[in-house]
Design a protein around this motif. Structure first.
Motif, short mmCIF file in Angstrom:
data_model
loop_
_atom_site.label_atom_id
_atom_site.label_comp_id
_atom_site.label_asym_id
_atom_site.label_seq_id
_atom_site.Cartn_x
_atom_site.Cartn_y
_atom_site.Cartn_z
N LYS A 65 0.81 -1.22 0.00
CA LYS A 65 0.00 0.00 0.00
C LYS A 65 0.85 1.27 0.00
O LYS A 65 0.31 2.37 -0.04
N GLN A 66 2.15 1.12 0.05
CA GLN A 66 3.06 2.26 0.05
C GLN A 66 3.46 2.58 -1.41
O GLN A 66 3.27 1.76 -2.30
N PRO A 67 4.03 3.75 -1.65
CA PRO A 67 4.41 4.13 -3.03
C PRO A 67 5.44 3.16 -3.63
O PRO A 67 6.54 3.00 -3.11
N PHE A 68 5.05 2.55 -4.73
CA PHE A 68 5.88 1.55 -5.39
C PHE A 68 7.21 2.14 -5.85
O PHE A 68 8.26 1.51 -5.69
N ASP A 69 7.18 3.33 -6.41
CA ASP A 69 8.41 3.93 -6.94
C ASP A 69 9.44 4.19 -5.84
O ASP A 69 10.65 4.06 -6.07
N GLU A 70 8.97 4.54 -4.64
CA GLU A 70 9.89 4.76 -3.51
C GLU A 70 10.57 3.45 -3.10
O GLU A 70 11.76 3.42 -2.81
#
Length: 181
Positions: A65-70
């Motif tokens: 659920k966290q930003p994939f790109d990060e």
């Protein structure tokens, strides 16, 4: 009414026969008790294994659920191999940037379940991701899909120092990009 007959036949068990039967019964009972104790230990180990698998899945769901790109930047650009947080000091700053709430993430990676503390480590499976040998043998469509999936391995261990197969488990999974969620 005694008529003068002498009883010559005894009926019942002798003391030796009763003691022998008790010894045999005790041996059988003790062996069955050992069987049930081992069964209870095995069931408890399976319960711990189930708890650990569920903790690993919980960590995967939260991280997804966290930003994939990060997350991708953390592993690929920054060259990190794992994500872990220490219970007392918390998550390192580079890990805290990956998630929306670092204290919640620290609790997810260091949960207390049934008065047992667990420690989770999320490892990037570099050999499964973007391997030249893997990507050269697949179609372009599958290569594009591989860019949207991030293979990780979640290792769950008991913090109480117990070792063995029932006190550690690993769950493999993928973090998916927002584009295909």
């Amino acid at each position: 009414m005694y008529r003068g007959h002498k009883v010559t036949e005894e009926s019942g068990f002798s003391l030796v026969e009763v003691v022998a039967a008790l010894v045999i019964f005790s041996i059988v009972t003790l062996s069955l008790t050992a069987f049930f104790i081992n069964s209870m230990d095995y069931a408890k180990g399976n319960q711990n294994k189930t708890v650990m698998v569920n903790l690993a899945r919980n960590a995967l769901v939260y991280l997804e659920k966290q930003p994939f790109d990060e997350i991708k930047k953390y592993f690929i650009t920054d060259g990190k191999y794992d994500i872990k947080c220490d219970l007392t000091t918390g998550c390192p700053p580079e890990v805290s940037k990956l998630v929306s709430n670092a204290s919640v993430f620290n609790e997810i990676l260091n949960p207390l379940v049934n008065d047992v503390r667990f420690k989770l480590t999320i490892e990037y499976q570099r050999d499964l991701h973007n391997s030249d040998t893997m990507l050269s043998s697949v179609k372009q469509e599958e290569r594009n899909m591989a860019q949207l999936l991030f293979p990780v391995n979640v290792v769950v261990e008991r913090e109480d120092g117990r070792s063995g197969a029932r006190n550690t488990t690993e769950v493999e999974g993928y973090i998916t990009s927002e584009r295909i969620r």
